[in-house]
Design an enzyme around this catalytic site. Structure first.
Site, mmCIF file in Angstrom:
data_model
loop_
_atom_site.group_PDB
_atom_site.id
_atom_site.type_symbol
_atom_site.label_atom_id
_atom_site.label_comp_id
_atom_site.label_asym_id
_atom_site.label_seq_id
_atom_site.Cartn_x
_atom_site.Cartn_y
_atom_site.Cartn_z
ATOM 1 N N HIS A 1 0.836 -1.222 0.045
ATOM 2 C CA HIS A 1 0.193 0.131 0.065
ATOM 3 C C HIS A 1 0.875 1.118 -0.071
ATOM 4 C CE1 HIS A 1 -3.422 -2.630 0.405
ATOM 5 N NE2 HIS A 1 -3.155 -2.918 1.549
ATOM 6 N N ASP B 1 -5.153 -8.372 -3.938
ATOM 7 C CA ASP B 1 -5.351 -8.115 -2.322
ATOM 8 C C ASP B 1 -6.606 -8.943 -1.969
ATOM 9 O OD1 ASP B 1 -5.441 -7.002 0.191
ATOM 10 O OD2 ASP B 1 -5.091 -4.999 -0.490
HETATM 11 ZN ZN LIG Z 1 -3.559 -7.029 2.480
#
Ligand SMILES: [Zn+2]
Length: 337
Positions: free
Chosen positions: A202, A253
């Site tokens: 991220h 993800d």
């Molecule tokens: Zn994750």
């Protein structure tokens, strides 16, 4: 173009996957990240080694059909379930690196180990069984500095990749500053967790100093644009990552969408919306983020290719020299054979 005409490109590498979260697709799970997280934990609770074996194989087949040929499974459902995930990947014909998560606090019982030592024993059990593994201290939320120190040292010593979530949500940063007086990536640096073998997942809200630390250490960032969009996280600081030459890879993800082309398109076009200009990054470089950079993040030297169906409707009328651009900006994963 003949019906059977294809071109071969390097397969996409999904550097960050939680296969069990595929079950949440389409489910209404509240109005913010933290409400979604409660639903995710409830979903995690129901799994057994058998359900992981079966459902992960289905998700991995979906990844494979979408052009991903390798996956980094960031796994926190327990040791037996980790073995099942590895079997599921073999069944689906996708390369897997099992990124075994270390989890000291928070979450739910099944996520946690009693100590960093117990975690490393679990990791070694998988290694001895022949699995490809990586270290994955879950986050600075879930792992205190003592765990980060020990796991960071171990990964560097054993030559394993290290993946960790950081800076996905502002609240996580506020809590880290309140507890440790530094931001998450600063804490990772202080704990010896940053290096060329590191992938920070991220980094959505990373500030300039944190990005400087990533650049100086040679660490990569894994962006997960469709999940980050769906969860209301924000989007990657693409221009600031590029200015510093930080390596970028992609992950599906939560698997709310499974389409590497969409991940790459979102990465580029979110940045275009901010910059009010075009062509921040060419298609070849974006495809490299989707493949080579992901493989490097997982420590893979080779992984299977993907086949593009040139007769696919979405490539009709596209000149051969424009195919790569058309893939990134005009196609979905249906173009892969
Ligand atoms: Zn994750």
């Amino acid at each position: 173009m003949g019906q059977s005409e294809t071109i071969t490109i390097p397969g996409f590498v999904n550097a960050h996957c939680h296969a069990f979260q595929r079950a949440l697709r389409g489910r209404r799970t509240g109005s913010d990240f933290w409400a979604w997280r409660d639903a995710m934990i409830t979903e995690a609770e129901r799994h057994t080694p058998e359900s992981v074996r079966e459902e992960y194989a289905a998700t991995y087949r979906e990844l494979r059909a979408a052009g991903y040929t390798a996956v980094g499974e960031f796994h926190y459902l327990g040791l037996e379930e980790a073995r099942s995930a590895v079997e599921a990947a073999a069944d689906a014909g996708i390369e897997i690196v099992l990124l075994l998560s270390a989890y000291a606090r928070g979450g739910t019982d099944r996520f946690r180990q009693a100590s960093a030592g117990e975690y490393l024993t679990q990791l070694e059990t998988l290694l001895e069984a022949g699995a490809r593994v990586g270290c994955a201290p879950h986050s600075v939320r879930a792992c205190p500095p003592e765990w980060l120190d020990e796991i960071g040292r171990y990964a560097a010593r054993e030559g394993l990749v290290l993946h960790v979530h950081a800076d996905e949500q502002p609240r996580e940063i506020e809590e880290c500053v309140a507890e440790h007086g530094v931001r998450p990536i600063e804490l990772l640096e202080r704990s010896g967790c940053l290096g060329p073998h590191t992938t920070v997942v991220h980094a959505t809200h990373a500030d300039d100093r944190e990005l400087d630390l990533l650049a100086a250490s040679g660490a990569r960032v894994c962006v997960c644009p469709t999940t980050e969009a769906n969860l209301g996280d924000g989007f990657a600081p693409f221009a600031r990552l590029r200015e510093r030459g930080i390596g970028i890879c992609i992950g599906s993800d939560s698997n709310v969408r499974i389409d590497p082309l969409e991940e790459l398109r979102e990465l580029e076009t979110s940045a275009r919306r901010l910059a009010l200009r075009r062509e921040l990054c060419d298609a070849g470089t974006l495809l490299c983020f989707g493949a080579d950079e992901g493989a490097a993040a997982l420590g893979l030297e080779s992984w299977p290719d993907a086949e593009v169906d040139l007769a696919h409707q979405s490539l009709q009328g596209v000149a051969r020299e424009d195919v790569l651009d058309a893939l990134v900006f005009g196609c979905d994963a249906g173009v892969f054979r």
